[in-house]
Design a protein around this motif. Structure first.
Motif, short mmCIF file in Angstrom:
data_model
loop_
_atom_site.label_atom_id
_atom_site.label_comp_id
_atom_site.label_asym_id
_atom_site.label_seq_id
_atom_site.Cartn_x
_atom_site.Cartn_y
_atom_site.Cartn_z
N PHE A 45 -11.93 -2.54 -0.19
CA PHE A 45 -11.08 -3.26 -1.14
C PHE A 45 -10.20 -4.26 -0.40
O PHE A 45 -10.02 -5.40 -0.85
CB PHE A 45 -10.22 -2.27 -1.94
N ILE A 98 0.86 -1.19 0.00
CA ILE A 98 0.00 0.00 0.00
C ILE A 98 0.89 1.23 0.00
O ILE A 98 1.74 1.40 0.88
CB ILE A 98 -0.93 0.03 1.22
N ALA A 108 -10.88 2.16 0.34
CA ALA A 108 -9.65 1.41 0.65
C ALA A 108 -9.95 0.24 1.58
O ALA A 108 -9.47 -0.89 1.35
CB ALA A 108 -8.62 2.34 1.27
N THR A 127 -4.65 -4.65 -8.59
CA THR A 127 -4.25 -3.27 -8.34
C THR A 127 -5.45 -2.33 -8.29
O THR A 127 -6.43 -2.51 -9.01
CB THR A 127 -3.28 -2.77 -9.43
N ILE A 128 -5.32 -1.30 -7.45
CA ILE A 128 -6.35 -0.27 -7.38
C ILE A 128 -5.69 1.08 -7.15
O ILE A 128 -4.70 1.18 -6.41
CB ILE A 128 -7.38 -0.55 -6.25
N LEU A 161 -3.03 4.72 -2.75
CA LEU A 161 -4.04 5.48 -2.01
C LEU A 161 -3.60 6.94 -1.96
O LEU A 161 -2.87 7.37 -1.07
CB LEU A 161 -4.21 4.89 -0.61
N MET A 213 -2.18 -1.27 -3.63
CA MET A 213 -3.07 -0.11 -3.52
C MET A 213 -2.27 1.19 -3.58
O MET A 213 -1.32 1.38 -2.83
CB MET A 213 -3.86 -0.16 -2.21
#
Length: 472
Positions: free
Chosen positions: A205, A32, A202, A132-133, A218, A216
């Motif tokens: 997820f 992250i 977040a 992935t985000i 963020l 992630m």
């Protein structure tokens, strides 16, 4: 045979009390990357802040390593993020300035954004088996080819521009201010408070993907303007007389609370020990959001330390030592190779990275320096740091340039220009800076503010927030 091994592993997990999620992700840690926006260097408790409590951000430092000399590759939002996302100096692909409509010859408005030929951290993590985000602020171009879903991210929840209101727009808003849930636009009447919404996305997820490795990005837009704070938090900081600073404190608290919820969700899903968390601020505190850079001279937009030196910390239990401070110069460009290295992955892209995997440098006994030198350029102003020497070069005309030299070990606030005292060092560093520039592309677009602001911002007599605000 493979099935027998899997069953054996799961039986062992049940016998030892380890969750299936921990077993499946043991080989690949989750990663992250948390980015804050325009925060002041000393506005975090772990960097000396006293006025605004940031216990959750401080916990990342306490449970991991805090870098005192961490830098971003640009002092403004969009190019800084381009560096984070690619692990390469963004000037190598023409992303030198914040996005604008002032185009360089040969380029179209549709070219304004991260070059599609560049591999992002999302591309790299996907290639190494991660879901992935990208959440939050993107600021890498508004064309479909620049959209996060086309740049290595399976999911996107955020906005494509450089800023937007934290609350819902009551009137008309532009597409770059729209909040996207993947390809769908979230209606404004469903928007509550953006920082909280990014946090909620977040945490959901994490819970939904607890059984497979995920990456992630963020990217909060707090504490960037507009100074939109929640009423209850404004009341909590009623003792702060300056209303701008009060709103800043409230917005910082929303950010810290959100990060705390992310950490709590990891722990609830038994992922906290198998997750690498990297926190970084995108550039120095801005002149317009009441942030505080403490002893660092300058602010967002400049090559002074206050424009490019940022808060950065990393934690990964069992892999990164807890409660450590590291004073070696490191860069936001290191985030991508560190993320790949955490999962023992390989780089998919063929272009040479400028960042390095920091994990080997954080192992016990490794005293080596990750970077021989770090470099910056935006228009007429450029800079470099080698060891404790910091050089700033401003081209004022084809025949005139202003050169500043500082010894950061003795003059962190950059008050004494040593260029006349050490001409040989100036000459040596100028040669190295020019050599670095040979590997850069020309900007594909220019700053909407022009060059004069950069010239004025880097004069020795330009000191303090009020003067810097004159030259955005």
């Amino acid at each position: 045979m493979k099935g027998i091994k899997t069953i054996s592993t799961l039986l062992l997990a049940l016998w030892t009390g380890i969750s299936a999620a921990q077993v499946k992700t043991a080989a690949k840690p989750n990663v992250i990357v948390i980015v804050s926006d325009d925060a002041g260097y000393v506005d975090f408790g772990c960097y000396g802040g006293k006025q605004i409590p940031t216990p959750n951000i401080d916990a990342i430092a306490k449970q991991g390593t805090r870098f005192t000399d961490a830098y971003v590759s640009a002092s403004v939002c969009a190019p800084s993020r381009a560096g984070i996302l690619t692990g390469r100096y963004q000037q190598r692909f023409g992303f030198e300035h914040n996005t604008s409509n002032v185009l360089a010859p040969g380029y179209k408005i549709t070219d304004v954004g991260m070059d599609p030929s560049e591999q992002t951290i999302g591309n790299e993590m996907q290639a190494n088996g991660y879901k992935t985000i990208a959440i939050g602020k993107w600021h890498q171009g508004d064309e479909p080819k620049h959209f996060p879903l086309n740049r290595g991210f399976n999911e996107f929840y955020g906005f494509t521009g450089g800023h937007r209101d934290f609350f819902a727009y009551k009137g008309k808003r532009t597409n770059e201010h729209a909040l996207y849930n993947n390809k769908e636009i979230v209606p404004e009447n469903e928007i509550t408070y953006l920082t909280d919404m990014f946090t909620d996305k977040a945490t959901s997820f994490i819970t939904a993907n607890k059984d497979k490795p995920f990456f992630m990005y963020l990217s909060y837009n707090a504490v960037h303007t507009p100074m939109n704070a929640k009423k209850d938090l404004m009341e909590r900081y009623a003792s702060i007389a300056d209303t701008g600073r009060r709103a800043y404190a409230a917005m910082m608290t929303s950010l810290d609370d959100g990060i705390g919820k992310v950490m709590a969700t990891l722990k609830a899903n038994q992922l906290d020990k198998n997750t690498l968390i990297i926190f970084i601020n995108d550039n120095g505190g801005a002149t317009v959001n009441s942030s505080d850079n403490g002893p660092l001279r300058g602010m967002k937009g400049s090559k002074w330390e206050g424009g490019i030196r940022v808060a950065m910390m990393m934690k990964w239990p069992g892999h990164i030592a807890a409660n450590k401070t590291d004073s070696r110069p490191v860069s936001s460009l290191d985030i991508l190779p560190t993320a790949i290295g955490a999962g023992k992955g390989k780089q998919k892209g063929t272009k040479k990275l400028d960042g390095v995997n920091l994990l080997p440098y954080l192992s016990a006994g490794n005293k080596k320096t990750p970077h021989e030198a770090l470099y910056w350029r935006r228009g007429v102003a450029a800079a470099m740091r080698e060891g404790n020497w910091k050089l700033i070069r401003v081209k004022e005309s084809p025949t005139v340039q202003n050169v500043l030299l500082f010894d950061l070990s003795k003059d962190l606030s950059e008050t004494k220009n040593l260029s006349e005292k050490y001409p040989a060092k100036v000459k040596e560093l100028l040669v190295k800076l020019a050599e670095w520039e040979k590997g850069l592309d020309q900007p594909h677009w220019y700053s909407s503010y022009g060059d004069q602001n950069q010239i004025m911002k880097h004069r020795m007599e330009t000191t303090g927030r009020e003067m810097e605000r004159m030259y955005p």
